[in-house]
Design an enzyme around this catalytic site. Structure first.
Site, PDB file in Angstrom:
ATOM      1  N   HIS A 295       0.844  -1.215   0.000  1.00 49.81           N
ATOM      2  CA  HIS A 295       0.000   0.000   0.000  1.00 49.81           C
ATOM      3  C   HIS A 295       0.872   1.254   0.000  1.00 49.81           C
ATOM      4  CE1 HIS A 295      -4.015  -1.839   0.539  1.00 49.81           C
ATOM      5  NE2 HIS A 295      -3.394  -2.749   1.268  1.00 49.81           N
ATOM      6  N   ASP A 358      -0.732  -4.897   5.853  1.00 48.30           N
ATOM      7  CA  ASP A 358      -1.759  -5.745   5.237  1.00 48.30           C
ATOM      8  C   ASP A 358      -1.530  -5.929   3.731  1.00 48.30           C
ATOM      9  OD1 ASP A 358      -2.266  -2.966   5.045  1.00 48.30           O
ATOM     10  OD2 ASP A 358      -4.325  -3.354   4.403  1.00 48.30           O
ATOM     11  N   GLU A 359      -2.074  -7.045   3.231  1.00 52.34           N
ATOM     12  CA  GLU A 359      -2.283  -7.283   1.805  1.00 52.34           C
ATOM     13  C   GLU A 359      -1.038  -7.116   0.936  1.00 52.34           C
ATOM     14  OE1 GLU A 359      -6.840  -6.338   0.904  1.00 52.34           O
ATOM     15  OE2 GLU A 359      -5.722  -4.531   1.374  1.00 52.34           O
ATOM     16  N   VAL A 360       0.076  -7.642   1.392  1.00 49.66           N
ATOM     17  CA  VAL A 360       1.284  -7.569   0.574  1.00 49.66           C
ATOM     18  C   VAL A 360       1.330  -8.817  -0.310  1.00 49.66           C
ATOM     19  CG1 VAL A 360       3.791  -7.393   0.604  1.00 49.66           C
ATOM     20  CG2 VAL A 360       2.446  -6.368   2.448  1.00 49.66           C
ATOM     21  N   GLU A 391      -2.079  -9.558   9.457  1.00 49.78           N
ATOM     22  CA  GLU A 391      -1.004 -10.256   8.749  1.00 49.78           C
ATOM     23  C   GLU A 391       0.322 -10.198   9.516  1.00 49.78           C
ATOM     24  OE1 GLU A 391      -3.339  -8.308   7.373  1.00 49.78           O
ATOM     25  OE2 GLU A 391      -3.575  -8.687   5.227  1.00 49.78           O
TER      26      GLU A 391
END
Ligand code: ACM
Length: 542
Positions: A295, A358-360, A391
């Protein structure tokens, strides 16, 4: 219920010696000529009158831990004085805050005075002689027809109690022009402490930027419902929203757009400090989040050296996730992280720093965990506790770190490592989820989240391996991919936020949706008086 009409008085005069036929004839005559029972004058209704102020005592949100009704009302008068004790700056400010909440609608100029007792006709705010078991935020509020005492162990508790006092007054108290009274509080004794220490809301100012005035207004609304954390999501692929003096392009360039390609924006350090101070006066901490290592497109566009290939990315105004990552092998990246955390930590008196995580999707597990562990050490070196989205539980966490659970059960891994959990299950707390298929804004990847869904769940029973003692509290995030204006924000945040506030504050036992929806309905006029464009969910009898 009304009393049933008594039999007509004439019937009682009939003598037993009168012949039966005559009696029947008289009865017939009476039946034909007597007015129908409903037209008879009723005896006075002997039930005690239920005053509006008594009703409001049962409409508080969040519901207090204990409410004991007493007889009568206290009525604010133009001469009502707000006494505060001890008479330092903090208590005087609290008195002034109360005077300012009540002043416009009543039209009364309440005087705030240092003073050491409950006195006739007055309001007394005090931290003297309070029960230490009230803790940081608990309070007791005693209203009698003669006066009001709001006592707490700490000033934060006085502030929380002031919100109860506001809600005990009619919704018109929130209007900014003088209204007709009477300004009555029900006589009552309330003793109230929060269930969880963390009752938060998150505002994503990265996808769409919201200026200082919008953030302060949001803080005021959080305060009314006794919330105590504002988590600001200050950076994402679409924008970097805080001035960092050692890396100025982050804000100047990285902050220059947003979703859909608008102008974006950022807070100068002075503006951020102003937000933090405004929140602190309301006993709300600001938790800044710089999302990393993913992000990060806005940062990667601002500085080429944060990319492994040394090539600056282009600014991004779409809504995809997972495509960006800092170059986690690069020393420059850790210098960048250290500088950003150092500057933000210096501006943030609260104990927490959120590093996202998050969300890597572009790093392998070892590279990801290694980055999180180094970021955690940097946060701690600057005197803060690290928070990350769930995460980060895949990395080695220190027990002072906190994990924000949002979509799965990985938070239990954080608990095994001794870390605490903030509960933000997307299917319950994400304020950007649509209420129903017709909601014009928002997303639905976590499902539809109607007002009942946001209220009817319990943080301590949702996740296996995450119990009451592991949970720091609850938080409702507003992601803003689809939300660009204050009105849009209102329609997604309200009324769901009130349910999250109650889950965070009120005792778990005794909460029920059927009872809550009625209480929530009573907050419609209050929210309207505050200018909040809330969603009139059909689940609530507004
Ligand atoms: C998240 O919703 N990506 C934390």
């Amino acid at each position: 219920m009304r009393y049933r009409a008594k039999p007509p008085a004439q019937m009682l005069l009939i003598s037993r010696r009168v012949p039966v036929a005559l009696v029947l004839a008289i009865l017939l005559l009476v039946a034909c000529t007597a007015p129908p029972p409903v037209a008879l004058p009723s005896p006075p209704d002997e039930r005690p009158v239920v005053r509006d102020s008594e009703v409001r005592m049962n409409q508080l949100i969040p519901k207090p831990a204990a409410v004991t009704p007493r007889a009568g009302v206290f009525t604010f008068q133009p001469v009502t004085t707000i006494h505060v004790e001890p008479h330092g700056e903090e208590m005087l400010w609290l008195g002034q805050y109360l005077a300012e909440r009540l002043g416009p609608a009543t039209g009364y100029q309440f005087v705030v005075q240092p003073g050491g007792a409950m006195s006739a006709g007055n309001v007394w705010l005090t931290t003297s002689g309070a029960d230490p078991a009230l803790g940081e935020e608990g309070y007791e509020l005693i209203v009698t027809p003669d006066g009001v005492m709001l006592r707490a162990h700490r000033p934060a508790g006085v502030f929380r109690g002031i919100q109860t006092l506001r809600q005990l007054l009619p919704p018109a108290i929130e209007l900014q022009q003088a209204q007709p009274g009477a300004w009555e509080l029900p006589a009552v004794e309330i003793r109230d402490v929060p269930r969880f220490a963390w009752r938060g809301a998150m505002l994503d100012v990265a996808r769409h930027f919201f200026g200082v005035a919008d953030v302060k207004r949001f803080i005021d609304l959080l305060a009314l419902y006794k919330m105590n954390v504002l988590h600001l999501h200050l950076s994402d692929d679409q924008g970097w929203r805080i001035e960092i003096q050692s890396w100025p392009n982050l804000a100047l360039y990285g902050g220059s757009t947003q979703v859909g390609g608008g102008a974006g924006g950022y807070y100068t350090q002075a503006e951020y400090a102003d937000i933090v101070a405004y929140a602190a006066r309301r006993y709300i901490i600001v938790v800044p989040e710089i999302d990393m290592p993913g992000h990060t497109n806005a940062a990667l566009a601002s500085y080429a050296e944060l990319n492994c290939d040394g090539v600056a990315r282009t600014l991004y105004s779409g809504v995809e996730v997972g495509f960006s990552a800092l170059c986690v092998e690069s020393d420059t990246v850790y210098q960048f992280v250290d500088d950003v955390v150092r500057e933000l930590a210096a501006l943030t008196p609260g104990p927490y720093m959120h590093i996202g995580g998050d969300e890597v999707q572009t790093l392998d597990a070892a590279a990801y965990a290694g980055f999180i562990e180094r970021a955690q050490a940097i946060v701690q070196a600057h005197g803060k506790r690290m928070i990350g989205w769930e995460e980060v539980a895949h990395a080695t966490l220190s027990p002072t770190s906190v994990v924000q659970s949002w979509r799965s059960t990985v938070a239990a891994e954080a608990v095994r490592q001794g870390a605490k959990v903030i509960m933000s299950p997307a299917s319950r707390t994400y304020l950007d989820m649509k209420y129903d298929p017709n909601t014009p804004l928002g997303l639905s990847w976590a499902g539809l989240v109607e007002v009942q869904d946001a209220y009817a769940w319990d943080p301590a029973t949702l996740l296996e391996g995450v119990g009451e003692q592991d949970i720091l509290g609850v938080e409702a995030p507003l992601w803003t991919e689809t939300i660009a204006t204050r009105e849009q924000m209102d329609s997604m945040v309200f009324p769901r936020l009130l349910g999250i506030a109650e889950i965070g504050w009120s005792p778990a036992h005794g909460r029920s949706w059927e009872e809550y929806r009625l209480r929530l309905a009573a907050h419609g006029p209050r929210l309207a008086a505050l200018g909040v464009a809330f969603y009139r969910s059909p689940q609530v009898p507004w």
